[in-house]
Each structure stands twice: as structure tokens, then as C-alpha cells.
Enzyme design. Structure first.
Site, PDB file in Angstrom:
ATOM      1  N   VAL A 163       0.866  -1.182   0.000  1.00  0.00           N
ATOM      2  CA  VAL A 163       0.000   0.000   0.000  1.00  0.00           C
ATOM      3  C   VAL A 163       0.902   1.230   0.000  1.00  0.00           C
ATOM      4  O   VAL A 163       1.797   1.361   0.831  1.00  0.00           O
ATOM      5  CB  VAL A 163      -0.939   0.011   1.228  1.00  0.00           C
TER       6      VAL A 163
ATOM      7  N   ALA B 293       4.805   3.977   2.688  1.00  0.00           N
ATOM      8  CA  ALA B 293       4.213   2.749   2.125  1.00  0.00           C
ATOM      9  C   ALA B 293       4.448   1.608   3.103  1.00  0.00           C
ATOM     10  O   ALA B 293       5.263   1.720   4.019  1.00  0.00           O
ATOM     11  CB  ALA B 293       4.869   2.413   0.788  1.00  0.00           C
ATOM     12  N   LYS B 294       3.754   0.534   2.924  1.00  0.00           N
ATOM     13  CA  LYS B 294       3.989  -0.671   3.732  1.00  0.00           C
ATOM     14  C   LYS B 294       3.379  -1.854   3.015  1.00  0.00           C
ATOM     15  O   LYS B 294       2.466  -1.702   2.198  1.00  0.00           O
ATOM     16  CB  LYS B 294       3.337  -0.501   5.096  1.00  0.00           C
ATOM     17  N   GLY B 295       3.865  -3.036   3.327  1.00  0.00           N
ATOM     18  CA  GLY B 295       3.282  -4.211   2.695  1.00  0.00           C
ATOM     19  C   GLY B 295       3.790  -5.464   3.339  1.00  0.00           C
ATOM     20  O   GLY B 295       4.324  -5.446   4.451  1.00  0.00           O
TER      21      GLY B 295
ATOM     22  N   ASP C  76      10.884  -5.328   8.097  1.00  0.00           N
ATOM     23  CA  ASP C  76       9.885  -5.053   9.142  1.00  0.00           C
ATOM     24  C   ASP C  76       9.722  -6.366   9.918  1.00  0.00           C
ATOM     25  O   ASP C  76      10.649  -7.179   9.937  1.00  0.00           O
ATOM     26  CB  ASP C  76       8.579  -4.562   8.485  1.00  0.00           C
TER      27      ASP C  76
END
Ligand code: GLU
Length: 429
Positions: free
Chosen positions: A68, A113-115, A154
Site C-alpha cells: 500500500v 508505504a507498507k506491505g 519489518d
């Protein structure tokens, strides 16, 4: 029978609700421009990919991955990839939004952003994880890139996984762009273009924040007792650096056990044990196991949540006796939990400030790569320390100006920078 990838249903953590309520509250207090408010309340792009991988037993499994991209007004999208059974679209949204605030607050030229992938990595072999990672990278295609969107480690991802992403991404592009494309991720191993100190940057940053807090509130860290939830990269390195300040680690909790030793737990020995034990702390000889429910109520001065979101809630916040909660994790305290802590006079160093050492380290890795330089660890840690101190002081000053708590103030600093950028640049066309 459900397949491995499907067997752990996504747990609704409600982190998206938390981040949006925090955002709305801050936007009201600072009177954020209504147009900018509309833009920031939506994510720019949401990518969901389903991709097949052949497992070691010859069977095919289809995995679901997310990326995202919330906002890129300040620079390329930036943020981690997590491999966990709680990864879902709502969580990825929340974590992407937090990244936008984090990079803005830290003064970095990045968006958020991150995913990640919805899976439990402990159920797969190293070879399977390599194929899963490479195929996920391939599925993301040109939606990531060194000047577009730069993932990083992460929860449950590490330099090895970053190296596979970098290698896959650059190998599927023209050979003439190979070296520029290797920089599609940060948090790489040193030999693959990584930065000395990036491994410890988040924990180092947590402690840099605690040092600034200690100075501000006149609470020496020497002699303090602290507890850590989560003993991954952030938990371990935070404990490592807090010990150097003369503090004592008295309890650690992870998904497998809660360990307690009022005389002190040696983080180096615990890390070695955990490393040899599939990154689980259970079975460590240097501490006794205790009831997980008693963890938050332990008598101590500093609590470091360094695991997942929504851990400090109305169920346990009232039992926390510490002077300060240093949020190493993203979103560890929910709205009700926070209200209780604040009412009880517990200071909270908010996640977007407290754990920003990681992405600050990533920025220096990216810069080092762009300039084709190699930096020394001492230089890197000093630069991270300086940036954290600047942000910490800004947050304290802004809290006074608006008469708000530190989380609200951190949001206001971050949102102000984004607002100014939009005002100066305007909206295309
Ligand atoms: N995953 C880390 C975070 O939540 C680091 C992100 C990065 O370095 O891009 O801040």
C-alpha cells in the site's frame, strides 16, 4: 485441509481505525487545510498480488502479498515489508499511513508505504522463503523501484530477504541498470550495498529518544529497570543499547513465552538463545517463565513494546507502572490504552518518533548507494542520533505550543510539513 498459506486467518487488529482517529484529531487541532486533509485521508495506491510458489514437497501454494502506497508528496514511497499471519489490507494501509507521518516528522525526502505477505514464515524452509520472496518481488514488478517505492525490513523480514528482493528486481531489468536497481530496497546485507549500523538503527533510535526524554524530565537511565515486548531486531537492539546506559532488562515477552528475572536478563545471551531456537525466547535458562498476563503490570521504569500493533489497551494500560512507554513497534497503543496512560501520567514516546531510527538509517543507506560511497558505523549512528534529537525537541516544543500530548504534537509536525509542500507545489493539473 486448509493449505499452509490459508490456515492462519488475518486477525483484525483495527490499526487502521486507530491511525485514522489519530489523524482526524490532529487535523482538527492544527486546522489542517481541508483539501490536504482529503488527500491524506486516502491511500494513493493499493496493490494486492496472488502468486504461486512450489514448496519443497513439490506442491504448489498460492500466497497473497500487499503493498500500500499512501502518499509520495515528499519523495519516493518508503516503508517495510512484513511476513506475518496478521498481514492484511487494513493493516498495510494503517502502517503505510504511519510511514508517511514518520518520514515527514524525521525530515526525510520520502513518502509512506507498507506491505508484506500473509504467512507464518516459521512454517517454511529457507529455500521456500527465498522462492516466496523472489516471486513476490516479481509480482510487484515496476510498482517498486529505487526512486519510486523502496521497501525495507519489518516484522519477520531481514537483510537476507532484502538481498533476494534486490537481486530479483535488478536481474529482471536491463543489465545496464543493474547497479542502480540494486538500491530498490534498504536494510540490505553489507556486502550487497547495506549500511553499517542499519541493523541496529531502530533500537539505537529508541534509546536516543529515551536519552532525550531522560534529559528533558531529569530521569537518569542509569539504574532504571525496563521490560521489552518482542525480541526481534527492535527489541534486542533496544535492550543492547539501554544496557549501555546502565539500565537493567527485567522481563521479555514474545509469542512463545514471558521471561522474568528481577536481577537482570542478559540480552546478548537471550539473543543467542533465540537465534538458535527459531527466533523464540522460550527455554532460555537465564530467567524464569511467568504468566503472560502479568507482563504489563511488572514493577519497572520503562516499557518498550517492540512487537505488533494494539498491545496496550484498556485491558492492561491501567496496570502499567512505568514512567515511560517507548513505542518501538508501530501502533502498539490503542486509543483507549493511550487515554489511560496519559491520565496516569505515563509519558509516551510515540511510534512515529520513537522507532524512526530505522527509516532514518534506511535514508542514509539509500544516500550512500546513490553516491556510491561507503560510510563508517560511527558516522552513521551519530547522524541518526542528531536527527532523532532534532525531531524529539520539535515534538516537545510543538506540544507546548498546541498544549497537546506528544503523539498529537508529532502528528502536527508531520502534517505541517506535508501541508506546506502541497501549498507550495499545488495540485496537477
Ligand atoms: N519497517 C521500518 C519502519 O516501520 C523501517 C522502514 C524503512 O526503513 O523503510 O519504520
Amino acid at each position: 485441509m486448509a493449505s499452509k498459506a490459508e490456515s492462519a486467518p488475518a486477525r483484525k487488529e483495527g490499526m487502521y481505525d486507530v491511525v485514522m482517529r489519530q489523524f482526524e484529531a490532529a487535523a482538527d487541532i492544527m486546522k489542517l487545510d481541508p483539501g490536504v486533509r482529503k488527500i491524506l485521508s486516502k491511500t494513493n495506491t493499493e496493490i494486492v498480488v496472488h502468486f504461486p510458489v512450489r514448496l519443497d514437497n513439490g506442491k504448489i501454494e498460492v500466497f497473497t502479498g500487499y503493498r500500500v502506497q499512501h502518499n509520495n508528496a515528499l519523495g519516493p514511497y518508503k516503508g517495510g515489508l512484513r511476513y506475518h499471519s496478521t498481514v492484511d489490507i487494513d493493516g498495510a494501509r494503517a502502517l503505510a499511513i504511519w510511514m508517511t507521518w514518520k518520514t515527514s516528522l524525521a525530515g526525510l525526502p520520502y513518502g509512506g508505504a507498507k506491505g508484506g505477505i500473509h504467512l507464518n514464515p516459521k512454517e517454511y524452509s529457507k529455500n521456500e522463503l527465498e522462492r516466496i520472496t523472489r516471486r513476490f518481488t516479481y509480482a510487484l514488478g515496476d510498482n517498486i523501484g529505487p526512486d519510486l517505492d523502496i521497501p525495507a525490513p519489518d516484522v519477520n523480514t531481514n537483510p537476507q530477504i532484502m538481498a533476494w528482493i534486490a537481486d530479483t528486481f535488478s536481474s529482471t531489468k536491463s543489465p545496464s541498470t543493474r547497479f542502480a536497481n540494486l538500491h530498490v530496497v534498504t536494510g540490505k546485507p553489507i556486502g550487497a550495498g547495506g549500511l553499517a549500523g542499519r541493523d541496529r538503527a531502530t533500537g539505537f533510535g529508541v534509546v536516543a529518544n529515551l536519552k532525550a526524554w531522560s534529559k528533558l524530565t531529569n530521569n537518569p537511565l542509569k539504574g532504571m529497570r525496563f521490560t521489552v515486548q518482542g525480541f526481534g531486531n527492535v527489541g534486542y537492539w533496544t535492550a543492547h543499547f539501554l544496557l549501555k546506559e546502565g539500565a537493567t532488562l527485567i522481563a521479555v515477552q514474545d509469542a512463545t513465552a514471558t521471561l522474568h528475572n528481577p536481577k537482570g536478563i542478559d540480552p546478548e545471551a537471550l539473543n543467542a538463545h533465540s537465534e538458535a531456537n527459531g527466533r523464540n525466547i522460550q527455554g532460555f535458562k537465564g530467567a524464569a517463565e511467568m504468566d503472560p498476563k502479568e507482563f504489563w503490570a511488572l514493577d519497572c521504569d520503562i516499557v518498550v513494546p517492540a512487537a505488533l500493533g494494539n498491545q496496550i489497551t484498556e485491558e492492561n494500560a491501567g496496570s502499567i507502572k512505568a514512567k515511560v512507554v517507548a513505542e518501538g513497534a508501530n501502533g502498539p497503543t490503542d486509543i483507549q490504552g493511550e487515554q489511560i496512560l496519559l491520565k496516569n501520567g505515563v509519558h509516551i514516546i510515540p511510534d512515529i518518533l520513537c522507532n524512526s531510527g530505522g527509516v532514518i538509517g534506511s535514508y542514509y543507506e539509500w544516500l550512500q548507494n546513490k553516491r556510491a560511497e561507503i560510510w563508517k558505523i560511527e558516522e552513521v549512528l551519530e547522524m541518526i542520533h542528531d536527527k532523532i534529537e532534532t525531531s524529539f525537541n520539535q515534538v516537545v516544543e510543538t506540544a507546548k505550543e498546541f498544549k497537546v500530548d506528544w503523539r498529537m504534537s508529532a502528528y502536527i509536525v508531520a502534517l505541517r510539513r506535508l501541508e506546506t509542500t502541497y501549498m507550495e507545489r499545488g495540485i496537477f493539473p
